[in-house]
Enzyme design. Structure first.
Site, PDB file in Angstrom:
ATOM      1  N   THR A   1       0.819  -1.207   0.000  1.00  0.00           N
ATOM      2  CA  THR A   1       0.000   0.000   0.000  1.00  0.00           C
ATOM      3  C   THR A   1       0.858   1.265   0.000  1.00  0.00           C
ATOM      4  O   THR A   1       2.002   1.238   0.476  1.00  0.00           O
ATOM      5  CB  THR A   1      -0.887  -0.007   1.269  1.00  0.00           C
ATOM      6  N   ASP A   2       0.280   2.372  -0.470  1.00  0.00           N
ATOM      7  CA  ASP A   2       0.994   3.658  -0.379  1.00  0.00           C
ATOM      8  C   ASP A   2       0.986   4.197   1.050  1.00  0.00           C
ATOM      9  O   ASP A   2       1.693   5.164   1.353  1.00  0.00           O
ATOM     10  CB  ASP A   2       0.389   4.681  -1.354  1.00  0.00           C
ATOM     11  N   GLU A   3       0.186   3.559   1.947  1.00  0.00           N
ATOM     12  CA  GLU A   3       0.128   4.065   3.327  1.00  0.00           C
ATOM     13  C   GLU A   3       1.456   3.885   4.053  1.00  0.00           C
ATOM     14  O   GLU A   3       1.702   4.518   5.072  1.00  0.00           O
ATOM     15  CB  GLU A   3      -1.001   3.372   4.108  1.00  0.00           C
TER      16      GLU A   3
ATOM     17  N   LYS B   1       2.279  -3.441   7.189  1.00  0.00           N
ATOM     18  CA  LYS B   1       2.563  -3.598   5.759  1.00  0.00           C
ATOM     19  C   LYS B   1       3.987  -3.145   5.444  1.00  0.00           C
ATOM     20  O   LYS B   1       4.691  -3.762   4.652  1.00  0.00           O
ATOM     21  CB  LYS B   1       1.551  -2.798   4.916  1.00  0.00           C
TER      22      LYS B   1
ATOM     23  N   TYR C   1      -1.897  -0.817  10.926  1.00  0.00           N
ATOM     24  CA  TYR C   1      -2.012  -1.458   9.606  1.00  0.00           C
ATOM     25  C   TYR C   1      -0.816  -1.104   8.722  1.00  0.00           C
ATOM     26  O   TYR C   1      -0.125  -1.985   8.205  1.00  0.00           O
ATOM     27  CB  TYR C   1      -3.317  -1.033   8.910  1.00  0.00           C
TER      28      TYR C   1
END
Ligand code: NAD
Length: 349
Positions: A133-135, A163, A159
């Site tokens: 993810t870009d998070e 990741k 989260y």
């Protein structure tokens, strides 16, 4: 080519499986534990194919992963299985550490053992594609900033930290053991078969029920929306054509504030499913998510230049298809909410 896809019963994984079975001649082995987020009904259109197989298994179970590799002998892995909802990670981080970190480690080790025993072209051509993810990049500070593949990691939530951790493990397995990996980091996906805890399906279904539409804080958080079928095409292209050891950012070129997204859905519903009240009146501002990042936006230039991929949907075309899909598939939405989740607010810490 035979692809072992983890998390193939989830939102993005099922789009990838549908894409591969429908548009290619490749084979798929779907490995999924079927948590609350996994639903085999999302695969009904393709699960009858003799190129599709399903294994109900937990990626944290090493013996099971060894068996799956031994029995199916895949040419590549596309790893999508994860706990994926930020609000749930605030309420209960343990499952995120377990599946996203320990599960990725376990899968990497099973893949490495299997890959070590391959020979010749089968060994050279094997790929382990990790979907992230870009998070992991955290909050963008300047309005003109974009995430590139070189942006430093600064995850904010349990989260995104889990990741980020899994991304580091995957790159370490390349550098240390030579396992041929690929990593992709994508922006927020939306589209059909999205579990109704996420913003877009939640707003559509609450609006249809005349329930409040919860908007976190002022609703000024910016996300770059990517239609899930565009993402599925990108992932299939990366696993086949991407360069080993590389990372590709995938985005939709669709930066929108959350409140704009909610307004768009309300206006589309007013057109497609008119009610005797204005859907916008249901918008309710609630306390913001703790640690909420304000803006994410992706520079998807590398995948466009190197692999020629670009999104086919604009936000306007994709959100119209999505709203229409939910209106046409309300029984699916009812069935995936198995009683334990009823669209209540999660993640207030
Ligand atoms: N949805 C997004 O907008 C988005 C954005 C960026 C990245 N991602 C990443 O893409 C991947 C897929 O996301 P999604 O939205 O489809 O998630 P999802 O929650 O819809 O699906 C996850 C799937 O993984 C399965 N699963 C969970 N734990 C498992 C385990 N221990 N063993 C085997 N299977 C397990 C679930 O049953 C489910 O089918 C995730 O890795 C996520 O981090 C998602």
């Amino acid at each position: 080519m035979k692809l072992l896809i983890t998390g193939g019963a989830g939102f993005i994984g099922s789009a990838v499986v549908r894409h591969i079975i429908t548009h290619t001649s490749d084979e798929v082995v779907n490995v999924d534990k079927l948590t609350y987020a996994g639903n085999l009904e999302s695969l009904e259109k393709v699960s009858g194919s003799d190129r599709y197989a399903f294994e109900k298994a937990d990626i944290c179970d090493r013996a099971e992963m060894d068996r799956v590799f031994r029995e199916h002998r895949p040419d590549a892995v596309m790893h999508l299985a994860a706990e994926s909802h930020v609000d749930r990670s605030i309420d209960g981080p343990a499952a995120f550490i377990e599946t996203n970190i320990v599960g990725t480690y376990t899968l990497l080790e099973a893949a490495r053992r299997y890959w070590n025993d391959l020979e010749g072209n089968r060994k050279a051509d094997f790929r382990f594609h990790h979907i992230s993810t870009d998070e992991v990049y955290g909050d963008l500070e300047q309005p003109e900033d974009l995430f590139t593949e070189d942006t430093s990691y600064a995850p904010s939530s349990p989260y995104s930290a889990s990741k980020a951790s899994s991304d580091h493990l995957v790159r370490a397995w390349y550098r240390t053991y030579g396992l041929p990996v690929l990593v992709t980091n994508c922006s927020n996906n939306y589209g059909p078969y999205h579990f109704p805890e996420k913003l877009i399906p939640l707003v559509i279904l609450n609006a249809l029920d005349g329930k409040p539409l919860p908007v976190y804080g002022r609703g000024d958080q910016v996300r770059d929306w990517l239609f899930v079928e565009d993402h599925a095409r990108a992932l299939y292209q990366v696993v086949r054509e991407g360069s080993v050891g590389e990372t590709y950012n995938i985005g939709g070129h669709n930066e929108k504030q959350n409140i704009e997204v909610v307004h768009t859905i309300c206006d589309l519903l007013q057109e497609l499913a008119p009610a005797d009240f204005s859907y916008r009146e249901l918008i309710t501002h609630v306390a913001d998510r703790p640690g909420h990042d304000l803006r994410y936006a992706i520079d998807a230039g590398k995948i466009q230049r190197e692999l020629g991929w670009e999104p086919q949907e604009t936000f306007e075309s994709g959100i119209r298809k999505t709203v229409r899909w939910y209106l046409d598939n309300l029984p699916w939405c009812k069935r995936v909410q198995d009683g334990s989740y009823q669209r209540e607010r999660l993640g207030v810490a």
